[in-house]
Design an enzyme around this catalytic site. Structure first.
Site, mmCIF file in Angstrom:
data_model
loop_
_atom_site.group_PDB
_atom_site.id
_atom_site.type_symbol
_atom_site.label_atom_id
_atom_site.label_comp_id
_atom_site.label_asym_id
_atom_site.label_seq_id
_atom_site.Cartn_x
_atom_site.Cartn_y
_atom_site.Cartn_z
ATOM 1 N N HIS A 267 0.877 -1.297 0.067
ATOM 2 C CA HIS A 267 0.033 0.046 -0.064
ATOM 3 C C HIS A 267 0.900 1.210 0.014
ATOM 4 O O HIS A 267 0.685 2.104 -0.920
ATOM 5 C CB HIS A 267 -0.899 -0.004 1.237
ATOM 6 C CG HIS A 267 -1.687 0.929 1.553
ATOM 7 N ND1 HIS A 267 -3.108 1.083 1.151
ATOM 8 C CD2 HIS A 267 -1.545 2.267 1.938
ATOM 9 C CE1 HIS A 267 -3.799 2.354 1.200
ATOM 10 N NE2 HIS A 267 -2.718 3.184 1.852
ATOM 11 N N GLU A 268 1.596 1.226 1.135
ATOM 12 C CA GLU A 268 2.651 2.371 0.966
ATOM 13 C C GLU A 268 3.412 2.556 -0.259
ATOM 14 O O GLU A 268 4.118 3.791 -0.504
ATOM 15 C CB GLU A 268 3.481 2.355 2.348
ATOM 16 C CG GLU A 268 2.683 2.441 3.501
ATOM 17 C CD GLU A 268 1.715 3.484 3.747
ATOM 18 O OE1 GLU A 268 2.013 4.562 3.115
ATOM 19 O OE2 GLU A 268 0.730 3.359 4.299
ATOM 20 N N GLU A 297 -4.658 8.139 -2.503
ATOM 21 C CA GLU A 297 -5.064 6.724 -2.057
ATOM 22 C C GLU A 297 -5.582 5.938 -3.194
ATOM 23 O O GLU A 297 -5.328 4.857 -3.255
ATOM 24 C CB GLU A 297 -6.235 7.158 -1.103
ATOM 25 C CG GLU A 297 -6.017 7.555 -0.007
ATOM 26 C CD GLU A 297 -4.969 6.834 1.045
ATOM 27 O OE1 GLU A 297 -4.824 5.447 0.919
ATOM 28 O OE2 GLU A 297 -4.030 7.508 1.938
#
Length: 499
Positions: A267-268, A297
């Protein structure tokens, strides 16, 4: 040869913003260190140092000379990119001038103090102690909301939301989330009923943190992260910080489970690759910044949900997991995919599957909006949390503050208006991949074969390299050929989990 147009006011503005960018670089590194490596005893002086830097940056952003420079630059012969750059400079200037320096510095101190104390208070479920630190954070955030509202003409919550998602309004969030509320609970039940008949093997731990870190680094390499311009460390709450030239990512490890860290790192990495690929020619100017947190996001969720939870991607992960954690049946591709797409209501947002995740965001939005509008107080949060968690996910959180309203860093760090961006990001990500499939029918086969270049090239061309040149609706239209269309998100979930 025609000499370049003379744009002295615009050039002066660029020089000032680049100076501010260099100072923001130092602020970002001090903030990253505060979360990742700083010893506890350094917290008070670091909070004061960050507040001092926030005050200095605010002074630069509100220099009385800027108004005249902005007005003069409007009359200069600027090209289209420079016009967009000037638009973003003026947006930054308006926002900064709405707030007095004393508020900026007071917010910085209160947020640092609350966030640092939260790390230990959360571990011991100390809601009473947390509330004492959260009250001043909320009071100052409300003052900020009031001043931004008076300056912009927006409602108080919309004025905060606009800081993270420019142009988005709570009326649109209400519409989108209202639609989600209609069909999401039914979809969750359908998926859980369907998955009840599946056999899923739980990998057997423990999984040493060092091995998980090595696995995460390999996954980042697979996803194209540039380690010459960034690094991975550990913190209480995973985040992506630093600056585009030096991205600082963090994750966290549990030795009884490796997937939370792996998916969190992936995700990061989406955030990190966006930052690393922002347009370098404009670096230091507001036009070079990521357009919004919803779009940010959309990148992390493009990596974590659209890519990593893709059935073909599990085959790419299998050899990496086995290399670092050994061989066992639970690490086979089909089982990894089932583990990564298991739908079950849980307490923790960052560990939630992509079907139940929007419920966590709706819950937080429906609390933070009235909190900022002054309709509820900090003391009302636990009862509202418990009621909404029961309504949306069927879970009992009474007395469990650690896994309830204390689980996230956002409110303690003064980040009100941020939460809607997570689900907006999921919707953008679904739209990006729907567009990619339309333009490249072999996309799913490409992913399964490890040909990830087409995905990265599309994101780089349509999103990353655009920075903030376009306002969000135009960027979405240019990238995908249509405005934000929430139907893509529903179709994605139904196709993946019920198809």
């Amino acid at each position: 040869m025609t000499p370049p147009a003379s744009t002295p006011a615009y050039d002066d503005l660029c020089q000032r913003h680049r100076r501010k960018h260099r100072l923001q670089h130092l602020h970002a590194m001090a903030s990253w260190d505060q979360a990742a490596f700083m010893p506890a005893g350094g917290a008070p002086s670091r909070a004061e140092a960050l507040a001092e830097m926030d005050g200095l940056l605010h002074q630069l952003s509100t220099d009385p000379a800027l108004k005249d420079l902005l007005d003069r630059a409007e009359q200069e012969p600027l090209d289209d990119v420079q016009r967009a750059s000037l638009r973003e400079m003026r947006r930054v200037w308006r926002s900064a001038n709405a707030l007095p320096q004393r508020l900026v510095e007071a917010k910085s101190l209160a947020n640092s103090h609350c966030e640092h104390a939260w790390r230990s208070q959360r571990k011991v479920n100390d809601w009473a102690g947390y509330v004492e630190n959260l009250r001043p954070v909320v009071r100052l955030a409300r003052e900020e909301a009031r001043l931004l509202s008076e300056s912009s003409g927006l409602s108080r919550y919309d004025a905060l939301l606009d800081q993270y998602e420019p142009g988005m309004r709570s009326a649109e969030v209400d519409r989108v989330f209202g639609d989600l509320r209609q069909w999401l609970p039914g979809l969750i039940r359908q998926v859980m009923d369907r998955q009840a008949g599946e056999t899923v093997l739980q990998p057997e731990g423990p999984f040493p943190a060092a091995a998980q870190r090595a696995l995460g680094l390999d996954a980042m390499t697979l996803l194209g992260f540039d380690f010459e311009a960034g690094r991975l460390d550990e913190s209480t709450h995973p985040f992506c910080g630093g600056v585009p030239e030096d991205v600082r990512m963090t994750t966290r490890y549990r030795e009884d489970s490796f997937l939370q860290s792996l998916t969190g790192t992936i995700h990061e990495t989406g955030h990190g690759r966006y930052e690393q690929n922002l347009p370098r020619a404009w670096m230091g100017l507001p036009i070079a910044a990521a357009r919004s947190m919803g779009l940010h996001e959309s990148q992390s969720l493009s990596f974590e949900m659209q890519l990593a939870a893709h059935p073909g991607f599990a085959g790419l992960l299998e050899p990496l997991v086995e290399r670092h954690l050994g061989q066992q049946p639970g690490f086979k591709a089909q089982n990894l995919h089932r583990l990564m797409t298991r739908v079950a209501p849980g307490y923790i947002r960052v560990d939630a599957d992509e079907v139940t995740y929007p419920a966590h965001v709706i819950l937080r939005y429906e609390i933070e909006r009235p909190l900022m509008e002054g309709e509820i107080e900090v003391e009302d949060i636990p009862a509202l949390w418990d009621a909404k968690m029961q309504e949306l996910l069927g879970l009992d959180t009474r007395g469990n503050f650690r896994d309830g309203p204390m689980q996230d860093v956002h409110w303690g760090a003064g980040l009100f208006g941020y939460f809607p961006c997570y689900t907006l990001g999921a919707m953008y990500a679904a739209q990006w991949f729907a567009t990619m499939r339309r333009e490249r029918p072999t996309l799913d086969e490409d992913i399964a074969q490890g040909r990830l270049g087409p995905v990265f090239d599309w994101l780089k061309d349509r999103i990353w390299q655009q920075g903030s040149r376009w306002e969000t609706p135009e960027l979405v239209q240019r990238a995908s050929g249509e405005p934000l269309n929430t139907a893509h998100f529903r179709r994605h979930l139904e196709s993946r989990y019920l198809g």
